[in-house]
Enzyme design. Structure first.
Site, PDB file in Angstrom:
ATOM      1  N   GLY A  11      -8.812-152.360 115.502  1.00 13.32           N
ATOM      2  CA  GLY A  11      -8.923-153.661 114.853  1.00 13.32           C
ATOM      3  C   GLY A  11      -9.091-154.855 115.762  1.00 13.32           C
ATOM      4  NE  ARG A  64     -21.604-140.505 101.995  1.00 13.23           N
ATOM      5  CZ  ARG A  64     -22.475-141.337 102.540  1.00 13.23           C
ATOM      6  NH1 ARG A  64     -22.070-142.314 103.328  1.00 13.23           N
ATOM      7  NH2 ARG A  64     -23.760-141.210 102.304  1.00 13.23           N
ATOM      8  CG  ASN A 106     -21.936-152.388 111.445  1.00 18.13           C
ATOM      9  OD1 ASN A 106     -20.716-152.288 111.551  1.00 18.13           O
ATOM     10  ND2 ASN A 106     -22.769-151.591 112.099  1.00 18.13           N
ATOM     11  CG  HIS A 108     -24.171-150.243 116.713  1.00 15.32           C
ATOM     12  ND1 HIS A 108     -23.467-149.123 116.329  1.00 15.32           N
ATOM     13  CD2 HIS A 108     -25.012-149.848 117.704  1.00 15.32           C
ATOM     14  CE1 HIS A 108     -23.872-148.089 117.049  1.00 15.32           C
ATOM     15  NE2 HIS A 108     -24.809-148.508 117.887  1.00 15.32           N
ATOM     16  CG  ASP A 140     -30.447-150.349 106.149  1.00 12.54           C
ATOM     17  OD1 ASP A 140     -29.609-149.626 106.742  1.00 12.54           O
ATOM     18  OD2 ASP A 140     -31.613-150.495 106.560  1.00 12.54           O
ATOM     19  CD  GLU A 141     -28.624-146.137 100.091  1.00 13.69           C
ATOM     20  OE1 GLU A 141     -27.977-145.162  99.696  1.00 13.69           O
ATOM     21  OE2 GLU A 141     -29.738-146.463  99.646  1.00 13.69           O
TER      22      GLU A 141
HETATM   23  C1  GAR Z   1     -16.262-151.818 118.053  1.00 13.97           C
HETATM   24  O1  GAR Z   1     -16.753-151.792 119.367  1.00 13.97           O
HETATM   25  C2  GAR Z   1     -17.405-151.661 117.068  1.00 13.97           C
HETATM   26  O2  GAR Z   1     -18.586-152.221 117.506  1.00 13.97           O
HETATM   27  C3  GAR Z   1     -17.546-150.168 116.997  1.00 13.97           C
HETATM   28  O3  GAR Z   1     -16.251-149.682 117.028  1.00 13.97           O
HETATM   29  C4  GAR Z   1     -15.420-150.551 117.804  1.00 13.97           C
HETATM   30  C5  GAR Z   1     -14.172-150.815 117.006  1.00 13.97           C
HETATM   31  O4  GAR Z   1     -13.187-151.450 117.755  1.00 13.97           O
HETATM   32  N1  GAR Z   1     -18.251-149.813 115.818  1.00 13.97           N
HETATM   33  C6  GAR Z   1     -19.081-148.784 115.738  1.00 13.97           C
HETATM   34  O5  GAR Z   1     -19.320-148.048 116.671  1.00 13.97           O
HETATM   35  C7  GAR Z   1     -19.699-148.577 114.367  1.00 13.97           C
HETATM   36  N2  GAR Z   1     -20.920-147.831 114.504  1.00 13.97           N
HETATM   37  P1  GAR Z   1     -11.958-152.123 117.019  1.00 13.97           P
HETATM   38  O6  GAR Z   1     -11.330-151.093 116.092  1.00 13.97           O
HETATM   39  O7  GAR Z   1     -11.015-152.498 118.119  1.00 13.97           O
HETATM   40  O8  GAR Z   1     -12.457-153.313 116.242  1.00 13.97           O
END
Ligand code: GAR
Length: 203
Positions: A11, A64, A106, A108, A140-141
């Site tokens: 988080g 889902r 999102n 990434h 998106d999906e």
């Molecule tokens: C973040 O770096 C986020 O970009 C990545 O997970 C991490 C979560 O960290 N998300 C993905 O890879 C989604 N494809 P957090 O739990 O400390 O926020």
């Protein structure tokens, strides 16, 4: 604007959104956390920050679509205008996206369209690229295929491992994601079809 955050784990991204947005005069406020993993550390962060948290354990749902409908119901019942996926380790279905059209973002940890999916920093190291970064995009999906809003780059250094590179990328994520949310909340970024309209540079 009322922002709902979906998260699965530590988080730190949720924390960055709360720290930047839940302040006097902000155009957007994080009002709800939905977490799919009981006991995840992000729930403690929400409690400390005074953000209402809902745990919806995905393993209790057979499809889902059923799970996504429940998550959407929780967010809609709290008048959520914008949904941020912040370390949310699940794909969202059309059932969810149809409830929040053009309003799901999102972050990434790669410069999309390079390195979508899991373990993006490791993918970047394996590819021996010299620059990677992070991307904030509309969802998106597909897996990390939605229209790109903003990106930030970081160098890949010769002695990097997955941990050091991830930390460098996440510093940028924590800056960029709140900046994009503010731009969306004030209408400086909008979506027309699959085309992102930017009225300012977000870097
Ligand atoms: C973040 O770096 C986020 O970009 C990545 O997970 C991490 C979560 O960290 N998300 C993905 O890879 C989604 N494809 P957090 O739990 O400390 O926020």
């Amino acid at each position: 604007m009322r922002v709902g955050v979906l998260a699965s784990g530590n988080g730190s991204t949720f924390q960055a959104l709360v720290d930047a947005l839940n302040v006097e005069g902000s155009p957007a406020t994080v009002t709800t956390l939905v977490c799919n993993v009981p006991g995840a550390y992000v729930l403690e962060r929400a409690a400390k920050a005074g953000v209402e948290a809902v745990v919806i354990d995905h393993s209790r749902y057979t499809t889902r679509a059923d799970y996504d409908a429940r998550v959407a119901d929780e967010l809609a019942s709290r008048a959520t205008n914008l949904v941020c996926l912040a370390g949310y380790m699940r794909l969202v279905t059309q059932v969810f996206l149809a409830r929040f059209p053009g309003a799901v973002l999102n972050v990434h940890p790669a410069l999309l369209p390079s390195f979508p999916g899991l373990h993006a920093p490791r993918q970047a190291l394996a590819a021996r690229v010299t620059i990677t970064g992070c991307t904030v995009h509309y969802v998106d999906e597909g897996t990390d295929t939605g229209p790109i809003i903003a990106q930030a780059s970081v160098p890949v250094l010769p002695d990097d491992d997955a941990a050091s590179l991830t930390a460098r990328i996440q510093r940028e994520e924590r800056r960029l994601f709140p900046a994009v949310v503010k731009a969306v909340a004030t209408g400086r970024v909008t979506l027309e079809g699959r085309r992102v309209i930017r009225r300012e540079v977000i870097a």
